[in-house]
Design a protein around this motif. Structure first.
Motif, PDB file in Angstrom:
ATOM      1  N   PRO A   1       0.830  -1.202   0.000  1.00 61.31           N
ATOM      2  CA  PRO A   1       0.000   0.000   0.000  1.00 61.31           C
ATOM      3  C   PRO A   1       0.856   1.239   0.000  1.00 61.31           C
ATOM      4  CG  PRO A   1       0.057  -0.962   2.183  1.00 61.31           C
ATOM      5  CD  PRO A   1       0.784  -1.923   1.269  1.00 61.31           C
TER       6      PRO A   1
ATOM      7  N   HIS B   1       0.248   7.085   2.315  1.00 64.08           N
ATOM      8  CA  HIS B   1      -0.710   8.098   1.913  1.00 64.08           C
ATOM      9  C   HIS B   1      -0.590   9.341   2.782  1.00 64.08           C
ATOM     10  CE1 HIS B   1      -4.190   8.395  -0.822  1.00 64.08           C
ATOM     11  NE2 HIS B   1      -4.409   9.450  -0.079  1.00 64.08           N
TER      12      HIS B   1
ATOM     13  N   SER C   1      -0.603  10.145  -3.557  1.00 65.84           N
ATOM     14  CA  SER C   1       0.153   8.926  -3.296  1.00 65.84           C
ATOM     15  C   SER C   1       0.211   8.071  -4.549  1.00 65.84           C
ATOM     16  CB  SER C   1      -0.500   8.130  -2.171  1.00 65.84           C
ATOM     17  OG  SER C   1      -0.524   8.883  -0.988  1.00 65.84           O
TER      18      SER C   1
ATOM     19  N   PRO D   1      -0.410   4.897  -6.790  1.00 64.35           N
ATOM     20  CA  PRO D   1      -1.289   3.726  -6.830  1.00 64.35           C
ATOM     21  C   PRO D   1      -0.472   2.470  -6.597  1.00 64.35           C
ATOM     22  CG  PRO D   1      -1.657   5.162  -8.724  1.00 64.35           C
ATOM     23  CD  PRO D   1      -0.398   5.634  -8.039  1.00 64.35           C
ATOM     24  N   GLN D   2      -1.112   1.460  -6.025  1.00 67.42           N
ATOM     25  CA  GLN D   2      -0.398   0.218  -5.767  1.00 67.42           C
ATOM     26  C   GLN D   2      -0.205  -0.570  -7.047  1.00 67.42           C
ATOM     27  OE1 GLN D   2      -1.394  -2.053  -2.244  1.00 67.42           O
ATOM     28  NE2 GLN D   2      -3.043  -0.633  -1.890  1.00 67.42           N
TER      29      GLN D   2
ATOM     30  N   ASP E   1      -7.869   0.389  -1.147  1.00 66.24           N
ATOM     31  CA  ASP E   1      -7.846   1.032  -2.455  1.00 66.24           C
ATOM     32  C   ASP E   1      -8.465   0.101  -3.489  1.00 66.24           C
ATOM     33  OD1 ASP E   1      -6.457   3.005  -1.150  1.00 66.24           O
ATOM     34  OD2 ASP E   1      -4.615   2.816  -2.348  1.00 66.24           O
TER      35      ASP E   1
ATOM     36  N   TYR F   1      -8.773   4.650 -10.301  1.00 70.45           N
ATOM     37  CA  TYR F   1      -8.141   4.187  -9.058  1.00 70.45           C
ATOM     38  C   TYR F   1      -8.633   5.062  -7.913  1.00 70.45           C
ATOM     39  CZ  TYR F   1      -4.499   2.363  -5.951  1.00 70.45           C
ATOM     40  OH  TYR F   1      -3.827   1.753  -4.917  1.00 70.45           O
TER      41      TYR F   1
ATOM     42  N   TYR G   1      -8.514   5.989  -3.851  1.00 65.84           N
ATOM     43  CA  TYR G   1      -7.767   5.877  -2.598  1.00 65.84           C
ATOM     44  C   TYR G   1      -8.751   5.799  -1.429  1.00 65.84           C
ATOM     45  CZ  TYR G   1      -3.604   7.247  -5.207  1.00 65.84           C
ATOM     46  OH  TYR G   1      -2.568   7.300  -6.107  1.00 65.84           O
TER      47      TYR G   1
ATOM     48  N   LYS H   1      -8.224   6.007   1.747  1.00 65.79           N
ATOM     49  CA  LYS H   1      -7.964   6.866   2.901  1.00 65.79           C
ATOM     50  C   LYS H   1      -8.643   8.219   2.808  1.00 65.79           C
ATOM     51  CE  LYS H   1      -4.290   8.269   6.024  1.00 65.79           C
ATOM     52  NZ  LYS H   1      -2.861   8.133   6.356  1.00 65.79           N
TER      53      LYS H   1
ATOM     54  N   LYS I   1      -9.518  10.198  -6.398  1.00 67.18           N
ATOM     55  CA  LYS I   1      -9.495   9.227  -7.486  1.00 67.18           C
ATOM     56  C   LYS I   1      -8.576   9.694  -8.609  1.00 67.18           C
ATOM     57  CE  LYS I   1     -14.307   7.703  -6.836  1.00 67.18           C
ATOM     58  NZ  LYS I   1     -15.629   7.583  -7.485  1.00 67.18           N
TER      59      LYS I   1
END
Length: 295
Positions: free
Chosen positions: A13, A16, A23, A25-26, A169, A186, A188, A190, A194
Motif C-alpha cells: 500500500p 498516503h 500517493s 497507486p499500488q 484502495d 483508481y 484511494y 484513505k 481518485k
C-alpha cells in the motif's frame, strides 16, 4: 505433469499523505506462470488411488495434489487444465477460482491474495517497509495474466477487471499483460480521491485527479503524478490553468544507472511537483486557490 506455480509480485500500500498530496497507486501482484510443472498425484472421481499416468490424455474432473503442497481441483481436457477449476497455493494460501485454458488462467476468474507474510515477500518490500500483502482481483485473464495479451487493444477485447487492495484502495478498469492499461479508475480509500483516465504499463498517463469536494485537476501525468500543462477546476466554477514541473529528488545512495543490455529496469524516481499558474478564470463571487502537491 500439469501443476501450476505462481511467480511472486509485490502488493504494497502507498504511504498516503495529506489530502492534497498524491500517493502512488499500488502495483498489482504478479501472476506470471512459471515454465515447467512440479510433481504431483492426480486423483479422479470414484478412485482413492492416484492415476498412474498423471493427467496425460485425461479428460474429466480431477484433483491434483502437488509435492509443494499446492492443490488443483477442476476440469482437465486432454491432460491440460481447461474449463473451470480451483487452485490453492500452499506458500501464502492464495487461491484462484475461474476458467483455465492450456494449464493457465484464461477467461473470467477471481484471484485472492492472502495477507500471510514470508521471507521472500519481506525482501521484496524492504525498500518501502514490509507491510501485509493481500487483496483480490476479479476479472478477465489471458494466458495466466490479468487482462488481455500484449499485442491486443484493451478497448477491443475482454480486458476489464477490479483489483481490491489490502488497504482498501480499488482499481476498476482495463488491463494488459497483468498491468493497468487502457481506461481505468483508481480510488484511494484513505481520503476518497481518485485517478481517472488512460493508463499504460500500470501508470496513469492522462486524465483527472478528483477530490471528494468536487475539485479536480485535468491534464497529463508522469510517474503517476501531474506533469505538464493542465487545469484545476473548482466547485464554484473557477478554473486555474498552468503547468506542473517535476523535480527529481536526488538520493546519493542510489547506484549509477546500469546500461548493460537486459539489465533490470530501474524504479521510477521520486519527484517533487510544483504547479505554476498561468491564467485564472473566475465566476462571480468565487474565490481562488490551488492545492500544493508534495512527493
Amino acid at each position: 505433469p500439469f501443476g501450476s506455480r505462481q511467480a511472486r509480485g509485490s502488493d504494497l500500500p502507498p504511504s498516503h499523505g495529506p489530502q492534497r498530496r498524491l500517493s502512488q497507486p499500488q502495483a498489482a501482484m504478479g501472476d506470471e506462470e512459471e515454465e515447467g510443472e512440479p510433481k504431483y498425484e492426480l486423483y479422479v472421481k470414484g478412485s482413492d488411488q492416484p492415476r498412474e499416468d498423471g493427467s496425460q490424455k485425461f479428460t474429466g474432473q480431477g484433483k491434483a495434489l502437488y509435492l509443494s503442497g499446492d492443490v488443483y481441483e477442476g476440469t482437465y481436457v486432454e491432460g491440460l487444465r481447461a474449463g473451470k477449476g480451483v487452485y490453492t497455493f500452499k506458500k501464502f494460501g492464495d487461491t484462484y477460482e475461474g476458467q483455465y485454458e492450456e494449464n493457465r488462467k484464461h477467461g473470467f476468474g477471481k484471484m485472492t491474495y492472502r495477507n500471510n507474510t514470508g521471507g521472500e515477500e519481506e525482501e521484496e518490500a524492504a525498500e518501502e517497509a514490509a507491510v501485509p500483502r493481500g487483496g483480490s482481483y476479479l476479472g478477465h485473464w489471458c494466458a495466466g495474466m490479468r487482462g488481455c495479451k500484449a499485442e491486443a487493444n484493451p478497448a477491443e477485447v475482454a480486458s476489464d477487471g477490479t483489483f481490491t487492495y489490502s488497504n482498501g484502495d480499488v482499481y476498476v478498469g482495463q488491463w494488459k499483460e497483468g498491468k493497468k492499461s487502457g481506461k481505468g479508475s483508481y480510488m484511494y480509500a484513505k481520503d476518497g480521491t481518485k485517478l481517472i483516465g488512460e493508463w499504460e504499463a500500470g501508470k496513469i498517463t492522462s486524465g483527472k485527479w478528483v477530490f471528494p469536494n468536487g475539485s479536480f485537476y485535468s491534464g497529463k501525468f508522469r510517474y503517476n503524478k501531474p506533469f505538464g500543462k493542465g487545469v484545476w477546476v473548482f466547485p464554484n466554477g473557477n478554473q486555474l490553468t498552468g503547468a506542473y514541473d517535476q523535480k527529481e529528488q536526488v538520493n546519493e545512495d542510489d547506484p549509477p544507472p546500469d546500461e548493460e543490455e537486459g539489465a533490470a529496469p530501474r524504479p521510477d524516481p521520486k519527484v517533487w511537483c510544483q504547479f505554476k499558474p498561468s491564467k485564472t478564470v473566475s465566476v462571480r463571487g468565487g474565490s481562488m486557490f490551488f492545492p500544493k502537491l508534495g512527493a
